[in-house]
Design an enzyme around this catalytic site. Structure first.
Site: not given
Ligand code: ARG
Length: 464
Positions: A163, A284, A290, A297
């Protein structure tokens, strides 16, 4: 009549007197997709004419001319000297047409006792057998990369999660080896699929079989299939093998997406359990600090495409009467796309596996939070004090509550504190809170103990 084929007209131009509407010619042509099957098409055609000759359906001279022509076409395509023309509709018609250009009317013998309906699935199955082997190879290399990481991290302790809450300490090697199991199952799926892929459709012709005395065992053997398909109607209708392929790819990409998601989470500033190296992150356009996990992804996102292809095929087949319909033509585009996707996805997954750093310190820290060794204490109480597990669980819960109240970790508790919960407990109970002892103790087969992991790595190196 057949020589009409020389004039850039479809073979059916005597029957169908008008050219197709240009719109339909455009959507009806699949050549830009199925030209990928040219090797298989030429190979299967050569075997087909060998068989026709062997059965005295065509003469030696015709056979030799056709084989010569097919070889020439093969070289032309290989050397990119072949012009694919939308008017030829698909790879089968393109090659047949070129054969007419090269050898004249005798080219027309090639389509004796055959239809594109069986021809296309022979090509497609031959392609899919190679494609499946290719995927299995990619999986094998990926498994090797994972094993390397596991070998370096046998003693790297991290929390396991259920969980997404800290559960019990495990070895990072044990965690990452879970993906070896997943990928091994993926491999098996592609191998199982071979059973139906290895049934030879060649010779069922359009739907009814053929009146020629053909030898399907001969083509089966030559094309390295296992046996001929048994029902001509089923054969030209069947695309189950495409579903199996697309499903197997979907499951494999599902595994890749779970890996990607976990690594995205762990690479986040909140978790900070791993750090992706510069080779696999992007920046970025506005935030100079970043380093984003775009590669992961990409893997997660592309999984949607492989599911989409599976669902497209399922939907194409739903309620489709037997046997061949144009609807089926899209099967190849879907399979090619999924194949290309899974191949690149496995390669990218390996790039990530070879380009990240394990934050061992943070892993230990996180494993120490969330009372992850509570179960070890409960187990110990069962063994040492012969309590039923439920009673031991209760005592341990109270100890966890106490630690929480005092703002302590379990291994900061004192003997008198644990005795205040149950007087039978003594200082040896405190040893249970040690992370290494906890991992070491999970010796049950398949558990995370260091010894188990070493054995499993040996086993995977031999056979995964
Ligand atoms: N290009 C076709 C396909 O991919 C080959 C089979 C065509 N058969 C037919 N009767 N139109 O499905």
């Amino acid at each position: 009549i057949m020589s009409k084929n020389k004039n850039n007209k479809p073979v059916w131009s005597t029957r169908i007197k008008k050219n197709s509407s240009s719109l339909f010619a455009k959507v009806g042509s699949s050549i830009n997709i199925d030209k990928r099957l040219y090797k298989q098409d030429i190979y299967a055609s050569s075997v087909h004419v060998e068989m026709l000759f062997k059965k005295k359906i065509i003469s030696l001279q015709v056979k030799n001319k056709i084989i010569w022509g097919l070889k020439k076409i093969f070289n032309e395509i290989n050397k990119k000297k072949f012009t694919f023309n939308n008017q030829s509709e698909d790879i089968h018609m393109s090659i047949e047409k070129r054969l007419f250009d090269l050898i004249g009317e005798d080219a027309g013998f090639i389509h004796t006792a055959r239809s594109r309906n069986d021809q296309v699935i022979v090509d497609f199955k031959l392609w899919m057998i190679d494609a499946s082997n290719d995927i299995v190879k990619e999986i094998d290399i990926t498994i090797k990369s994972i094993i390397k990481i596991a070998e370096k991290n046998i003693y790297t302790i991290m929390p396991s999660f259920t969980h997404l809450k800290n559960a019990q300490p495990i070895s990072f090697a044990h965690y990452i080896l879970a993906y070896v199991e997943m990928l091994s199952r993926d491999k098996k799926r592609f191998l199982y699929n071979k059973e139906s892929l290895l049934e030879n459709p060649l010779g069922v012709a359009a739907i009814a079989g053929t009146s020629f005395d053909i030898d399907r065992e001969f083509t089966t053997k030559k094309l390295k299939f296992n046996k001929p398909t048994s029902n001509s109607v089923d054969t030209v209708s069947d695309r189950d093998f495409v579903l199996d392929f697309l499903y197997s790819i979907s499951v494999c990409s599902n595994h890749i997406s779970r890996f990607a998601e976990e690594f995205i989470l762990w690479n986040s500033d909140a978790f900070d359990l791993i750090k992706l190296k510069d080779r696999v992150v992007t920046g970025s356009s506005i935030m100079p600090q970043k380093k984003n996990p775009d590669t992961l992804e990409y893997l997660r996102g592309k999984t949607g495409h492989t599911y989409g292809n599976l669902f497209s095929m399922l939907t194409i087949l739903k309620g489709l009467p037997l046997s061949y319909f144009k609807d089926l033509q899209d099967d190849k585009e879907l399979a090619f796309k999924s194949f290309d996707q899974i191949k690149i996805s496995l390669q990218i997954m390996r790039e990530v596996l070879n380009n990240f750093i394990v934050n061992k310190k943070k892993m230990i820290q996180l494993a120490e939070t969330g009372y992850t060794t509570a179960t070890d204490l409960a187990d110990y109480i069962v063994r040492e004090h012969k309590y039923p597990f439920r009673k031991a669980y209760l005592v341990t819960s109270k100890i966890v509550n106490l630690a929480e109240q005092k703002g302590k970790k379990l291994n900061d508790l004192t003997v008198s504190e644990i005795k205040s919960i149950d007087k039978n407990l003594n200082e040896s109970a405190l040893k249970l809170f040690n992370l290494e002892n906890s991992v070491k103790s999970k010796k049950s087969y398949g558990g995370t103990s260091f010894e188990n992991i070493k054995k499993m790595i040996k086993k995977y190196k031999k056979h995964a």
